[in-house]
Scaffold this motif. Structure first.
Motif: not given
Length: 733
Positions: A488-491, A499-501, A508-513
């Protein structure tokens, strides 16, 4: 490695003299330049700096691949079947209602017998998959022109191998000429004489000459003669259409277009519209208000219900909107219609990607134009509306079905759609169209049904959480990852490393760029797990970033590892591949300007161990020895002896060439299956080393570029991401 071989590699520039070293501390970064346009990525990846793409490079390498012995195994298609991809042409079977053909840019020809709901294949798997145009004769004979006429767009334009003919609805095909046409923009069959065919030979995007212009065959492709020559070496015919009200009147569009190592020229003095009044025997260029000097690509539409009514969508040489014109006298004179902001905006900065106009056969004022959105006017071009939500973006093909009034088929970057409302809404998407263009693949060893990957203009796709497949991050899908210890941990990333994780499978996605440090990021920015601890990740811009908390925070661990933007004809200056060893402190990195670096102390110091190479596509590290690594290189060679696959066993102090009898084509990925067996993904398929050299791995894989491979050693399972035919899987034992 033998001393003589070392000397050869050194002369070829494979060894960095003296092993250039740098410290991660105290070096300044080069801030110059931004990212290149999307259309640049694959071209620059697959060419050698300063060299054009060689004539027939792709099919020459394909012939080399076909001659290799085959290793055991069977590839199976595993989707997506519901996504589709870039459809460049459509044709109707005149003898069978509800039967329509679709041509995918790099995915062959497909036939639907249920009004576009499903499309089984109608093209040989081992034939070129690069397509340009389709046309059906009144007797049901089907013609296919190979080679994509649309230049670039986040992917390379693959050239074709001429025109093919089928008399059995695509079950079998015969080559019928124009082998050196590069691409075919359009085909037209005389409704009175089914054996009389006109072809718009677009020509090579990369090399002058060859078969260019409009060609006529009087014997169903048995022989061809050029009836409309071209004024320049890079002018080609991109369209040919017959006036439905007067079959002796034919129109053709010529277009200057050329891609060079350091620039693209998509317009010029040779671009224009031509007309023949004797079924193609003689031609003259139309003026009367049409551009007669430099012009970009021109799209032409002909009205059936109002003889003489034409429309022209004109692009500029820089790719923007140039105007929309109409003629009431068959093209002798033209009136420029008032500019419309919506229509102009639909062309963005790449009008050369579209160049199509379609007129409702029953209403000369009802017109559709290709753009990012499907554009529609009901008053002959005075006002326009955009179909922005019901269909995918980037329109390329449309046709009306005379068997069913109001029925329209549309082809775009999202596949095939059908409307029974004259194209004014009511669109339904094809449910089975297995020809997606994929950049990457990721798989889960915890759940072998979980597959993810990045797709051209179709985002990051996943096989769970909805339809198999569904998009969970938009844009052009690029790097995708699935945590091997937590499915369930995807990127997922879109273009230029955005990019998001996610910790819930992408719901649900969290952007980390913005947490990463980089001045420049590649179109396909590499993101990779540490092979031991998946909480540790690496992200490559022009500097290498490392995260120890699953991608929440990042720290740079290298200086700029590139020569900067614009170096040696490369506009990026970015890291393209990252590979960490299992020892916890050795990391390898490769760049788009042909450099390979290694650190043995987790970034405190870096040593440049290769330079002067083409684009470095992938580095793989031996599972048991951090000093042993494999480097794959891209680029079609113009007579260059440079290799495509290298190995070092001493941390880059020396290198051996493992290319052997591999086809002379880009190697896109290298995967060690065990200590003695390597698997490589190339533009001509997948190969494995064995006794006597390299072998084609398995049967059942179409002749299509393979961009990426994921290998699950626990299940002995390979998954290939193809650029045109979706995912394929093979079990190695």
């Amino acid at each position: 490695m033998r001393t003589a071989a070392i000397a050869v590699l050194a002369v070829a520039g494979l060894l960095a003299p003296g092993g250039h070293t740098a410290s991660a501390r105290g070096l300044e970064d080069d801030d110059g330049g931004g990212p290149a346009a999307p259309a640049e990525y694959s071209y620059l990846q697959k060419t050698v700096p300063g060299q054009p793409l060689p004539r027939h490079a792709y099919d020459t390498a394909a012939a080399q691949a076909a001659a290799l012995p085959q290793a055991p195994g069977s590839w199976q298609p595993i989707g997506p079947t519901n996504i589709g991809g870039r459809v460049v042409s459509l044709a109707l079977d005149p003898r069978h209602a509800d039967t329509v053909y679709a041509a995918a840019a790099s995915g062959g020809v497909w036939r639907s017998a249920d009004a576009g709901r499903t499309f089984p294949p109608a093209w040989p798997e081992r034939g070129t998959q690069a397509m340009g145009a389709l046309a059906a004769a009144p007797d049901g004979t089907l013609y296919a022109g190979t080679g994509e006429p649309n230049p670039g767009g986040g992917s390379i334009t693959y050239e074709g191998t001429g025109i093919y003919r089928s008399t059995d609805q695509g079950r079998s095909w015969r080559a019928v000429g124009l082998r050196d046409s590069g691409a075919v923009g359009a085909l037209d069959v005389d409704p009175r004489r089914p054996s009389r065919v006109l072809a718009a030979a677009t020509g090579s995007l990369y090399n002058a000459g060859g078969d260019r212009g409009v060609y006529l065959s009087e014997n169903a492709g048995g022989s061809w003669r050029r009836v409309l020559d071209v004024p320049n070496g890079f002018t080609g015919a991109v369209d040919v259409q017959r006036d439905p009200a007067n079959p002796d009147r034919v129109y053709a569009v010529l277009w200057d277009h050329r891609r060079e190592p350091d620039k693209r020229t998509y317009g010029g003095t040779g671009s224009g519209v031509y007309r023949s009044d004797d079924a193609g025997a003689h031609w003259h260029r139309l003026g009367g208000g049409l551009p007669t000097a430099d012009s970009g690509r021109i799209g032409l539409g002909i009205a059936r219900s109002e003889p003489g009514r034409l429309y022209a969508l004109v692009g500029t040489t820089d790719g923007t909107f140039g105007g929309f014109l109409t003629s009431a006298d068959g093209g002798d004179s033209w009136t420029r219609l008032p500019d419309n902001a919506a229509l102009a905006g639909s062309q963005s900065s790449y009008s050369w990607w579209f160049g199509k106009v379609w007129v409702d056969p029953a209403d000369a004022r009802h017109v559709h134009a290709a753009g990012v959105a499907l554009m529609t006017t009901k008053d002959g071009g005075a006002t326009w509306t955009a179909e922005e939500n019901a269909v995918h973006s980037d329109q390329h093909a449309m046709l009306w079905d005379p068997h069913t009034p109001g029925r329209v088929y549309l082809g775009n970057d999202g596949g095939v759609y059908r409307s029974d409302a004259r194209g004014d809404g009511g669109w339904t998407k094809t449910t089975y169209e297995p020809w997606t263009q994929l950049y990457t693949v990721a798989a889960s060893p915890q759940d072998t049904t979980r597959i993810s990957g990045g797709a051209q203009d179709n985002g990051s796709l996943r096989s769970w959480g909805g339809d198999r497949f569904n998009e969970y991050l938009g844009g052009d899908g690029l790097q995708n990852l699935i945590d091997p210890t937590d499915k369930n941990r995807v990127y997922a990333c879109s273009q230029y490393g955005n990019c998001s994780r996610s910790t819930d499978g992408g719901a649900t996605l969290t952007e980390y760029t913005d947490s990463t440090t980089a001045d420049r990021r590649n179109w396909l920015t590499p993101v990779q797990f540490d092979p031991v601890n998946p909480n540790v990740l690496y992200y490559g811009g022009n500097r290498l970033n490392r995260s120890t908390d699953g991608g929440a925070t990042w720290q740079p661990i290298s200086p700029d590892l590139t020569g900067g933007p614009g170096h040696d004809s490369y506009p990026y200056g970015t890291i393209t591949t990252v590979a960490a060893a299992r020892d916890g402190h050795t990391v390898w990195a490769g760049t788009d300007d042909g450099r390979v670096w290694v650190t043995r102390d987790l970034g405190a110091h870096w040593t440049q161990v290769l330079s002067g190479q083409p684009w470095v596509t992938r580095i793989a590290v031996d599972a048991d020895d951090p000093a042993t690594a494999y480097v794959s290189l891209s680029g079609y060679r113009s007579g260059s002896p440079q290799p495509h696959l290298l190995r070092t066993g001493d941390a880059g102090a020396s290198w051996s060439d493992l290319s052997g009898n591999l086809p002379q084509a880009p190697v896109n990925d290298v995967v060690p299956l065990d200590r003695n067996t390597l698997c490589v993904a190339t533009d001509q398929g997948v190969f494995v080393n064995g006794r006597g050299g390299w072998h084609r791995l398995g049967s059942g894989l179409p002749l299509v570029p393979v961009s990426d491979i994921a290998y699950d050693p626990g299940h002995h399972h390979l998954i290939a991401a193809t650029f045109g035919r979706g995912f394929y899987s093979l079990h190695t034992s």
